[in-house]
Scaffold this active site. Structure first.
Site, PDB file in Angstrom:
ATOM      1  N   LYS A  67       0.860  -1.195   0.000  1.00 17.47           N
ATOM      2  CA  LYS A  67       0.000   0.000   0.000  1.00 17.47           C
ATOM      3  C   LYS A  67       0.884   1.228   0.000  1.00 17.47           C
ATOM      4  O   LYS A  67       2.017   1.184   0.502  1.00 17.47           O
ATOM      5  CB  LYS A  67      -0.874   0.023   1.251  1.00 17.47           C
ATOM      6  CG  LYS A  67      -2.147   0.825   1.074  1.00 17.47           C
ATOM      7  CD  LYS A  67      -3.181  -0.024   0.379  1.00 17.47           C
ATOM      8  CE  LYS A  67      -4.511   0.658   0.252  1.00 17.47           C
ATOM      9  NZ  LYS A  67      -5.530  -0.330  -0.181  1.00 17.47           N
ATOM     10  N   GLY A 122     -20.999   6.002   2.568  1.00 16.87           N
ATOM     11  CA  GLY A 122     -20.092   6.316   1.467  1.00 16.87           C
ATOM     12  C   GLY A 122     -20.869   6.480   0.174  1.00 16.87           C
ATOM     13  O   GLY A 122     -21.951   5.896   0.001  1.00 16.87           O
ATOM     14  N   GLY A 160     -18.744   6.903  -2.827  1.00 16.82           N
ATOM     15  CA  GLY A 160     -17.632   6.915  -3.776  1.00 16.82           C
ATOM     16  C   GLY A 160     -17.812   5.790  -4.774  1.00 16.82           C
ATOM     17  O   GLY A 160     -18.906   5.240  -4.946  1.00 16.82           O
ATOM     18  N   ASN A 161     -16.697   5.452  -5.397  1.00 18.14           N
ATOM     19  CA  ASN A 161     -16.722   4.444  -6.446  1.00 18.14           C
ATOM     20  C   ASN A 161     -17.285   3.099  -5.974  1.00 18.14           C
ATOM     21  O   ASN A 161     -18.092   2.478  -6.657  1.00 18.14           O
ATOM     22  CB  ASN A 161     -15.270   4.284  -6.930  1.00 18.14           C
ATOM     23  CG  ASN A 161     -15.198   3.449  -8.150  1.00 18.14           C
ATOM     24  OD1 ASN A 161     -15.989   3.645  -9.063  1.00 18.14           O
ATOM     25  ND2 ASN A 161     -14.288   2.502  -8.163  1.00 18.14           N
TER      26      ASN A 161
HETATM   27  N1  GLU Z   1      -7.213  -0.092  -3.691  1.00 20.07           N
HETATM   28  C1  GLU Z   1      -7.957  -1.298  -3.914  1.00 20.07           C
HETATM   29  C2  GLU Z   1      -8.008  -2.147  -2.652  1.00 20.07           C
HETATM   30  O1  GLU Z   1      -7.847  -1.668  -1.551  1.00 20.07           O
HETATM   31  C3  GLU Z   1      -7.429  -2.056  -5.102  1.00 20.07           C
HETATM   32  C4  GLU Z   1      -5.981  -2.405  -5.042  1.00 20.07           C
HETATM   33  C5  GLU Z   1      -5.445  -2.890  -6.367  1.00 20.07           C
HETATM   34  O2  GLU Z   1      -6.181  -2.949  -7.333  1.00 20.07           O
HETATM   35  O3  GLU Z   1      -4.268  -3.208  -6.382  1.00 20.07           O
HETATM   36  O4  GLU Z   1      -8.297  -3.307  -2.709  1.00 20.07           O
END
Ligand code: GLU
Length: 428
Positions: A107, A219, A221-222
């Site tokens: 992350k 939420g 959002g997306n």
């Molecule tokens: N940010 C998204 C998650 O928390 C997707 C991560 C990704 O596609 O690598 O799962």
């Protein structure tokens, strides 16, 4: 996004420790898995539009790559901290393992508020983030993606900088790219749809018809938008959505008992996801306080905003009728709240299972980039449904057989797979 007294990394470690006990992991494996393998913290100097220089702080944490390259999003947020990124990177490891894709957990983040940054300034942050990490990330080691307040455009700037540094095209270096520029069809919908694929399976097991259910969502959002769309298509009705207001930036719950409408709410939502509450009122929405979404008379709760939302303080406010909580967000429920939810016998679809649709589609995006051949949307979504349904069924079966809380069952599967990979490689 760390609130006072709350440390998401400690929460992630507490969840892990509980499962390490269940799995009777040895000391070395515990020590290895409860900490990230690698962490990078760095500065990103940016020349702002007014000519001044400003220094931003960036992070990338690689929690574990025993099952494949690290994978996970990059968040832009004014309250980002290394501990939030550590926790989220660990959750990514479990997420990729629970859906059984050949990827590990990572992350990233930058402490910044895109609301106050021009497109050009954001581009400089993206390029600066890559310049600091270009040697430590890549298609075969660590693959970033969008997350809170980052999008396909940010990914494309990052890809462009990476390719510029390495002097070749590497479309598989980053996911969540625009369609037509190496992105996958269905990636935008994937996380929200994945949430609802798992919800659909849970309701089947509980012998409840989706069309007879009512839900409340935190939420807009997306994740929330596409979850609501698919849930509506299956016949479910959402009566409440919690989101912040664009003018005062405070959180409110927008309630409409005959069902909220995604398109009309979207028409009064700004590009950062804030709703105009005055216009919402004119459209017939009741404006309640930010926490009211949790207290509604509904069958299903979908927290799809941020971490640390269902806590010791508010868990007892969950409505009597609630049968299922499906976690679209990462880390919305604290271990203390979990105890109350488990005692009430509410069926929980834990975050790293419920919201794994995004990263699963990211994996499909990488596969398509590697083949240099792109699937139709239906093909992507049907593969996504297959993966999410299989993962849900494996977790729910283990929960039933071993009489485990759903979160613990998901952890047992994920941590078991990762611990085994580390052992097989001779790391622990
Ligand atoms: N940010 C998204 C998650 O928390 C997707 C991560 C990704 O596609 O690598 O799962």
């Amino acid at each position: 996004m760390v609130k006072e007294g709350f440390n998401p990394f400690h929460m992630a470690q507490a969840q892990f420790d509980k499962v390490a006990d269940l799995l009777e992991l040895d000391e070395a494996t515990r020590d290895f898995l409860r900490n990230p393998m690698r962490e990078y913290t760095f500065t990103i100097p940016v020349r702002m539009d007014d000519g001044t220089m400003k220094v931003f702080r960036g992070f990338r944490v690689q929690h574990n790559d025993s099952r494949g390259p690290c994978k996970g999003g990059i968040r832009f947020h004014p309250q980002e901290t290394i501990d939030t990124v550590r926790a989220l990177s660990m959750w990514m490891t479990w997420k990729c393992a629970v859906v059984d894709i050949p990827l590990g957990g990572g992350k990233g983040g930058v402490i910044c508020d895109p609301h106050n940054l021009s497109a050009h300034e954001q581009e400089q942050i993206c390029r600066g983030w890559i310049r600091q990490l270009a040697k430590n990330i890549g298609p075969l080691s660590d693959v970033p993606a969008p997350d809170v307040m980052t999008n396909a455009q940010h990914m494309l700037w990052m890809l462009d900088e990476y390719e510029h540094i390495h002097g070749a095209k590497y479309p598989g270096f980053i996911t969540g790219k625009p369609v037509g520029m190496g992105g996958s069809l269905g990636r935008t919908e994937a996380t929200g749809y994945g949430v609802v694929y798992t919800l659909r399976e849970a309701l089947k097991q509980l012998n409840i018809k989706t069309a007879d259910t009512v839900a409340s969502v935190q939420g807009f959002g997306n994740v929330a938008q596409y979850a609501i769309r698919l849930y509506n298509q299956l016949g479910g009705k959402v009566i409440c959505v919690a989101c912040w207001d664009q003018s005062d930036q405070k959180s409110y719950s927008f309630r409409k008992l005959d069902g909220i409408n995604v398109d009309s709410l979207l028409s009064i939502t700004d590009r950062f996801g804030g709703i105009d509450k005055n216009k919402a009122r004119e459209m017939g929405y009741e404006i309640l306080d930010g926490g009211a979404w949790l207290e509604q008379d509904v069958d299903i709760l979908i927290p799809a905003a941020l971490e640390h939302q269902i806590t010791e303080e508010n868990v007892n406010k969950i409505g009597k009728r609630v049968k299922v909580i499906v976690e679209g967000a990462n880390g919305p429920t604290t271990p203390e709240a979990d105890k109350v939810i488990a005692a009430r016998n509410i069926f929980v679809i834990p975050d790293f299972l419920a919201n794994a649709g995004g990263v699963t589609c990211s994996y499909f995006e990488q596969v398509q980039c590697n083949m240099n051949y792109y699937w139709e949307k239906d093909e992507v979504l049907s593969k996504l449904d297959t993966k999410m349904t299989a993962a849900f069924l494996a977790v729910s079966e283990l929960a039933r057989k071993k009489k485990l809380y759903m979160r613990d069952a998901a952890y047992v599967i994920s941590v078991g797979r990762v611990a085994q990979a580390c052992k097989d490689r001779g790391w622990v």
